[in-house]
Enzyme design. Structure first.
Site, PDB file in Angstrom:
ATOM      1  N   GLU A  85     -19.144  34.457   9.610  1.00 31.12           N
ATOM      2  CA  GLU A  85     -18.117  33.206  10.048  1.00 31.12           C
ATOM      3  C   GLU A  85     -16.932  33.966  10.630  1.00 31.12           C
ATOM      4  OE1 GLU A  85     -16.289  31.667   6.620  1.00 31.12           O
ATOM      5  OE2 GLU A  85     -16.048  29.664   7.641  1.00 31.12           O
ATOM      6  N   LYS A 157     -19.736  23.399  10.404  1.00 35.65           N
ATOM      7  CA  LYS A 157     -19.333  23.671   9.004  1.00 35.65           C
ATOM      8  C   LYS A 157     -19.244  22.153   8.436  1.00 35.65           C
ATOM      9  CE  LYS A 157     -16.609  26.319   5.983  1.00 35.65           C
ATOM     10  NZ  LYS A 157     -15.550  27.311   6.135  1.00 35.65           N
ATOM     11  N   CYS A 198     -20.285  29.243   4.808  1.00 30.35           N
ATOM     12  CA  CYS A 198     -19.344  29.509   3.808  1.00 30.35           C
ATOM     13  C   CYS A 198     -19.125  28.390   2.549  1.00 30.35           C
ATOM     14  CB  CYS A 198     -18.058  29.929   4.427  1.00 30.35           C
ATOM     15  SG  CYS A 198     -16.881  30.957   3.333  1.00 30.35           S
TER      16      CYS A 198
HETATM   17  O1  LIG Z   1     -15.396  28.423  -1.169  1.00 33.28           O
HETATM   18  C1  LIG Z   1     -15.039  29.583  -1.219  1.00 33.28           C
HETATM   19  O2  LIG Z   1     -14.538  29.981  -2.309  1.00 33.28           O
HETATM   20  C2  LIG Z   1     -14.406  30.282  -0.110  1.00 33.28           C
HETATM   21  C3  LIG Z   1     -14.786  29.481   1.082  1.00 33.28           C
HETATM   22  C4  LIG Z   1     -14.344  30.061   2.233  1.00 33.28           C
HETATM   23  O3  LIG Z   1     -13.934  31.007   2.490  1.00 33.28           O
HETATM   24  C5  LIG Z   1     -14.634  29.225   3.566  1.00 33.28           C
HETATM   25  O4  LIG Z   1     -15.397  28.314   3.591  1.00 33.28           O
HETATM   26  O5  LIG Z   1     -14.443  29.840   4.669  1.00 33.28           O
END
Ligand SMILES: O=C(O)CCC(=O)C(=O)O
Length: 293
Positions: A85, A157, A198
């Site tokens: 990411e 996303k 993510c």
């Molecule tokens: O869900 C999480 O704990 C981290 C998510 C995250 O870092 C993101 O979505 O970039």
């Protein structure tokens, strides 16, 4: 069923009918047989590489670093290569608008296309801050290329990472990003693959829908942090894998303690039984696994 619109209630109706134990779709009688027969019929190995890149504030340097690692992964036999990411920009809401570019003709998509073509791999190009030139909004977007370097899918996303754990971490992607509204899957000669980014992994439905629509793997470029990473990064991957009896791979940037956001790292590949096939620490590197054995 075409699962490309999150807003379509039919998708969720059909997906929930297919939960384990629902009539006609017992998970053990359905997915295991289908996945095993797919391996036998195709008889192909599906070597995947996850590249845990060290990301800096220098975009051209990030692209060059990604290219070197993609070529290295291909030379070691990978057919599917995954980047993290936000691999071309520091991860932070202040950086996203500054680094954002079009996925039609921006420098990063041109570089990614060339990497895929030169390495002759399917490239799941992590994510980049994308500026949509029609609405001027910024998205967190994964672009995906075939071995000819053609862009074959994009995923914005869907679930933005807005978190506030007092004394630990506050991060509000929605300050500068807009959420996507589509699920994403793409076809390869190795089988169909689903993609999330993510925080999307915290939501079971996209993986469940992908599995029920024939995907053998879900791939998540991601960048968990030092608070939720140790607690949930591996747990969520193993949960999505075992829920759906599919492979799950999550690819993080390396940790940089001089950056404003400290990524957990630990890029990981999990098998359909929920078993960790490969993982790593917080440093830059490549991990490999064969999704066909
Ligand atoms: O869900 C999480 O704990 C981290 C998510 C995250 O870092 C993101 O979505 O970039």
């Amino acid at each position: 069923m075409d699962a490309n619109d999150l807003a379509d209630p039919k998708i969720f109706d059909e997906a929930s009918m297919m939960r384990p134990g629902a009539t006609g779709y017992g998970i053990h009688g359905y997915r295991v047989v289908e996945v095993e027969s797919l391996w036998r019929i195709k008889g192909r190995a599906r070597p995947i590489a996850l590249i845990q890149l060290a990301v800096t504030a220098d975009k051209p340097a990030n692209l060059a670093n990604a290219r070197n690692h993609v070529l290295e992964a291909a030379s070691n036999g990978a057919n599917l290569v995954v980047l993290p990411e936000c691999f071309n920009s520091p991860y932070g809401t202040g950086y996203f608008p500054e680094y954002a570019e079009s996925v039609k003709d921006g420098a990063s998509v041109k570089a990614l296309s060339a990497m895929a073509k030169d390495a002759k791999v399917y490239l799941i190009g992590g994510s980049i801050p994308e500026r949509d030139l029609t609405d001027d909004k910024v998205y967190n977007t994964c672009t995906i290329y075939n071995p000819a370097g053609e862009l074959i899918a994009t995923h914005r996303k869907v679930h933005l990472f807005d978190i506030d754990v007092p004394g630990k971490i506050r991060f509000q992607e929605s300050e500068t990003l807009t959420a996507g509204n589509k699920l994403t899957q793409f076809d390869t000669e190795y089988g169909k693959i689903g993609v999330g980014i993510c925080y999307d992994i915290r939501f079971p439905e996209p993986a469940m829908i992908a599995a029920r629509q024939g995907c053998f793997a879900m791939i998540y470029p991601g960048a968990f942090n030092m608070t939720t990473g140790p607690l949930h990064w591996e747990l969520l991957q193993r949960a999505r894998a075992v829920d759906n009896q599919m492979y799950v791979a999550a690819c993080s940037p390396a940790r940089d303690l001089n950056a404003t956001y400290h990524a957990w790292g630990h890029s990981t590949i999990v098998g359909p039984a929920g078993d960790v096939l490969q993982t790593t620490d917080e440093k830059q590197g490549i991990i490999y696994a064969d999704l066909g054995t």
